[in-house]
Design a protein around this motif. Structure first.
Motif, PDB file in Angstrom:
ATOM      1  N   GLY A 174      30.529  44.180  42.717  1.00 45.53           N
ATOM      2  CA  GLY A 174      29.775  43.076  43.285  1.00 45.53           C
ATOM      3  C   GLY A 174      30.031  41.820  42.492  1.00 45.53           C
ATOM      4  N   VAL A 175      29.000  40.975  42.394  1.00 48.62           N
ATOM      5  CA  VAL A 175      29.169  39.707  41.707  1.00 48.62           C
ATOM      6  C   VAL A 175      29.226  39.901  40.203  1.00 48.62           C
ATOM      7  N   ALA A 182      35.747  33.572  34.155  1.00 51.30           N
ATOM      8  CA  ALA A 182      36.259  34.234  32.960  1.00 51.30           C
ATOM      9  C   ALA A 182      36.764  35.634  33.250  1.00 51.30           C
ATOM     10  N   THR A 183      36.775  36.044  34.526  1.00 49.02           N
ATOM     11  CA  THR A 183      37.239  37.371  34.900  1.00 49.02           C
ATOM     12  C   THR A 183      38.394  37.256  35.888  1.00 49.02           C
ATOM     13  N   PHE A 184      38.936  38.406  36.273  1.00 46.16           N
ATOM     14  CA  PHE A 184      39.845  38.494  37.408  1.00 46.16           C
ATOM     15  C   PHE A 184      39.035  38.948  38.615  1.00 46.16           C
ATOM     16  N   GLY A 185      39.418  38.448  39.791  1.00 50.64           N
ATOM     17  CA  GLY A 185      38.691  38.804  40.995  1.00 50.64           C
ATOM     18  C   GLY A 185      39.629  39.137  42.133  1.00 50.64           C
ATOM     19  N   ALA A 186      39.123  39.898  43.094  1.00 58.16           N
ATOM     20  CA  ALA A 186      39.876  40.268  44.288  1.00 58.16           C
ATOM     21  C   ALA A 186      39.203  39.667  45.512  1.00 58.16           C
ATOM     22  N   TRP A 187      40.023  39.387  46.515  1.00 52.09           N
ATOM     23  CA  TRP A 187      39.551  38.946  47.825  1.00 52.09           C
ATOM     24  C   TRP A 187      40.301  39.745  48.885  1.00 52.09           C
ATOM     25  N   ARG A 188      39.661  40.053  49.992  1.00 51.30           N
ATOM     26  CA  ARG A 188      40.357  40.756  51.073  1.00 51.30           C
ATOM     27  C   ARG A 188      39.981  40.140  52.413  1.00 51.30           C
ATOM     28  N   GLN A 189      40.906  40.314  53.358  1.00 46.83           N
ATOM     29  CA  GLN A 189      40.684  39.781  54.694  1.00 46.83           C
ATOM     30  C   GLN A 189      40.022  40.843  55.553  1.00 46.83           C
ATOM     31  N   GLU A 190      38.881  40.505  56.132  1.00 42.07           N
ATOM     32  CA  GLU A 190      38.170  41.394  57.035  1.00 42.07           C
ATOM     33  C   GLU A 190      38.105  40.742  58.418  1.00 42.07           C
ATOM     34  N   VAL A 227      36.730  37.644  52.308  1.00 39.83           N
ATOM     35  CA  VAL A 227      35.509  37.860  51.528  1.00 39.83           C
ATOM     36  C   VAL A 227      35.891  38.168  50.093  1.00 39.83           C
ATOM     37  N   ALA A 228      34.995  37.830  49.175  1.00 39.20           N
ATOM     38  CA  ALA A 228      35.200  38.154  47.769  1.00 39.20           C
ATOM     39  C   ALA A 228      34.897  39.625  47.545  1.00 39.20           C
ATOM     40  N   ALA A 229      35.768  40.303  46.804  1.00 36.68           N
ATOM     41  CA  ALA A 229      35.559  41.710  46.440  1.00 36.68           C
ATOM     42  C   ALA A 229      35.185  41.778  44.957  1.00 36.68           C
ATOM     43  N   GLY A 230      35.602  42.847  44.264  1.00 39.55           N
ATOM     44  CA  GLY A 230      35.143  43.077  42.907  1.00 39.55           C
ATOM     45  C   GLY A 230      35.859  42.255  41.861  1.00 39.55           C
ATOM     46  N   THR A 231      35.285  42.242  40.660  1.00 40.41           N
ATOM     47  CA  THR A 231      35.887  41.582  39.509  1.00 40.41           C
ATOM     48  C   THR A 231      36.203  42.629  38.443  1.00 40.41           C
ATOM     49  N   PHE A 232      37.072  42.254  37.511  1.00 43.18           N
ATOM     50  CA  PHE A 232      37.424  43.166  36.424  1.00 43.18           C
ATOM     51  C   PHE A 232      37.998  42.355  35.272  1.00 43.18           C
ATOM     52  N   GLY A 233      37.986  42.952  34.070  1.00 43.78           N
ATOM     53  CA  GLY A 233      38.574  42.316  32.905  1.00 43.78           C
ATOM     54  C   GLY A 233      37.815  41.083  32.464  1.00 43.78           C
ATOM     55  N   ALA A 262      40.804  51.851  44.353  1.00 43.96           N
ATOM     56  CA  ALA A 262      40.944  52.771  45.482  1.00 43.96           C
ATOM     57  C   ALA A 262      40.155  52.303  46.697  1.00 43.96           C
ATOM     58  N   ASP A 263      39.514  51.133  46.609  1.00 41.34           N
ATOM     59  CA  ASP A 263      38.678  50.656  47.719  1.00 41.34           C
ATOM     60  C   ASP A 263      38.991  49.203  48.072  1.00 41.34           C
ATOM     61  N   ARG A 264      40.277  48.895  48.097  1.00 39.33           N
ATOM     62  CA  ARG A 264      40.758  47.575  48.530  1.00 39.33           C
ATOM     63  C   ARG A 264      40.140  46.450  47.714  1.00 39.33           C
ATOM     64  N   GLY A 265      40.085  46.659  46.413  1.00 38.78           N
ATOM     65  CA  GLY A 265      39.641  45.614  45.504  1.00 38.78           C
ATOM     66  C   GLY A 265      38.166  45.585  45.220  1.00 38.78           C
ATOM     67  N   GLY A 266      37.402  46.541  45.759  1.00 39.63           N
ATOM     68  CA  GLY A 266      35.963  46.542  45.517  1.00 39.63           C
ATOM     69  C   GLY A 266      35.596  46.910  44.099  1.00 39.63           C
ATOM     70  N   SER A 267      36.286  47.898  43.537  1.00 39.41           N
ATOM     71  CA  SER A 267      36.048  48.324  42.167  1.00 39.41           C
ATOM     72  C   SER A 267      37.386  48.634  41.510  1.00 39.41           C
TER      73      SER A 267
END
Length: 399
Positions: free
Chosen positions: A33-34, A292-300, A305-311, A347-352
């Motif tokens: 999430g955020v 300050a993180t990396f984030g994913a976005w995917r097309q729905e 929409v914004a997906a998960g962040t990491f790092g 494994a969930d298109r950038g969610g986690s």
């Protein structure tokens, strides 16, 4: 654009990043999430080292920069640097991803003979490549493109200096391949730009100042990467809105690489931009910086929409996304947090996301790089730590 202006733009970019979201947290994090959640255990792929043969032309250290695969053929590109610091282009290919052979390379220009090949794409089992060598009175990168002949030889493509250089040049970023042919994205003083070619990659035409792709009164555009996405192309990057000092993520779609339609995602107070894009299960997913993180976005169906962040950003170094691929139904991304490179899997298109251990520790810095390529659920990692380079493969890695 002058060298001084390029340096100033880069300095502003570093300054913006260094001010994002307070001090960096060295702990690796995942998010669905955020906000970030507790770190998941690091994945341990069963990395298998592969042999990359030395190309002809004299002794030197291998430089590995990018990889691609299509139609039962794999490609790896980079160069060789000798003891005196001289460089020359180099490329390799494989028909099974395990045994690699040297691709004959034929350069036709002074700088082409010194190119380090940095971006490769392929279609129908044949590759095209971008290479560069810094030189000349102003120290600009001298860009060349390369195409593969039917006999397998990689040859330099002749182009006028203004095609990739000239007074409005800023940078050339990534090469993509698809059914329409070949597409390069990058940036000129007028903003984001593209270069298009027919299926033989024998000539690239510059598209500069295109409406919605280029900068305009809405904001200043910057393009990082592109992917073939029916019926044409999808490019990603960022837009600096007028009156603001931080970018918002931006996406462009085009049927032909010449006319573009821009979509800017709603931005918050953070610095955000998409730096790499790929398709997983036919769905476009992009990864880039989100504060300050990396984030994913995917097309729905409803849009991006914004997906998960990491790092997390580390120290004063400049973070960035080096490579993004789809491995079966998983995403695999290589990033640098400003201090070190790392690999993450979703494994969930950038969610986690979960971090995956690398076979070689690669710190951030010049002449250090990590590149990925995947076919099915098997993936390959090329890593260069500035003193040595290697290629590894792994299969069936969960997330």
């Amino acid at each position: 654009m002058s060298v001084r202006r390029v340096i100033a733009v880069f300095g502003l970019f570093v300054l913006l990043l260094s001010g994002c979201d307070g001090p960096a947290d060295p702990a690796a994090e995942t998010s669905t999430g955020v906000g970030p959640t507790a770190a998941a255990p690091v994945l341990r792929p069963g990395w298998q080292p592969l042999t990359v043969p030395a190309p002809p032309g004299g002794e030197g250290r291998l430089l590995l920069r990018d990889a691609a695969a299509c139609a039962g053929r794999w490609f790896l590109v980079g160069g060789v640097v000798d003891a005196a610091g001289g460089t020359r282009p180099a490329a390799w290919t494989s028909v099974d991803g395990t045994t690699w052979t040297v691709v004959p390379v034929r350069a036709d220009s002074f700088y082409g003979r010194q190119n380090v090949l940095s971006s490769v794409a392929c279609r129908d089992g044949r590759a095209a490549v971008i290479g560069a060598k810094t030189g000349g009175a102003h120290g600009y990168p001298r860009i060349s493109t390369w195409r593969q002949l039917p006999d397998g030889t990689l040859v330099e493509v002749q182009a006028s200096f203004e095609t990739f250089g000239g007074p409005t040049a800023v940078n050339v970023s990534r090469l993509a391949a698809g059914a329409p042919g070949w597409l390069i994205v990058g940036n000129r003083s007028a903003g984001a730009a593209s270069w298009v070619s027919s299926p033989d990659a024998a000539e690239f035409a510059l598209v500069e100042g295109a409406p919605e792709l280029a900068s305009d009164p809405v904001g200043v555009t910057w393009a990082f990467d592109a992917v073939a996405a029916p019926p044409g192309w999808l490019a990603v990057g960022g837009l600096l809105p007028a009156g603001r000092i931080d970018r918002d993520p931006a996406v462009w779609s085009s049927p032909d690489g010449r006319s573009w339609r821009r979509t800017v995602l709603p931005g918050g107070p953070e610095y955000e931009e998409m730096q790499r894009v790929t398709l997983v299960g036919g769905v476009p997913v992009a990864v880039g910086l989100r504060g300050a993180t990396f984030g994913a976005w995917r097309q729905e169906a409803s849009g991006w929409v914004a997906a998960g962040t990491f790092g997390r950003r580390a120290g004063a170094g400049v973070p960035g996304v080096a490579s993004l691929v789809a491995a079966g139904d998983r995403l695999v991304v290589a990033v640098t947090d400003g201090a070190r490179h790392s690999v993450w899997v979703s494994a969930d298109r950038g969610g986690s996301w979960r971090e995956a251990a690398m076979p070689l520790d690669v710190s951030a810095g010049v002449d250090r790089d990590v590149a990925l390529v995947a076919v099915g659920d098997r993936w390959w990692l090329a890593a260069d730590d500035g003193t040595r380079a290697g290629l590894w493969s792994a299969a069936g890695v969960g997330a």
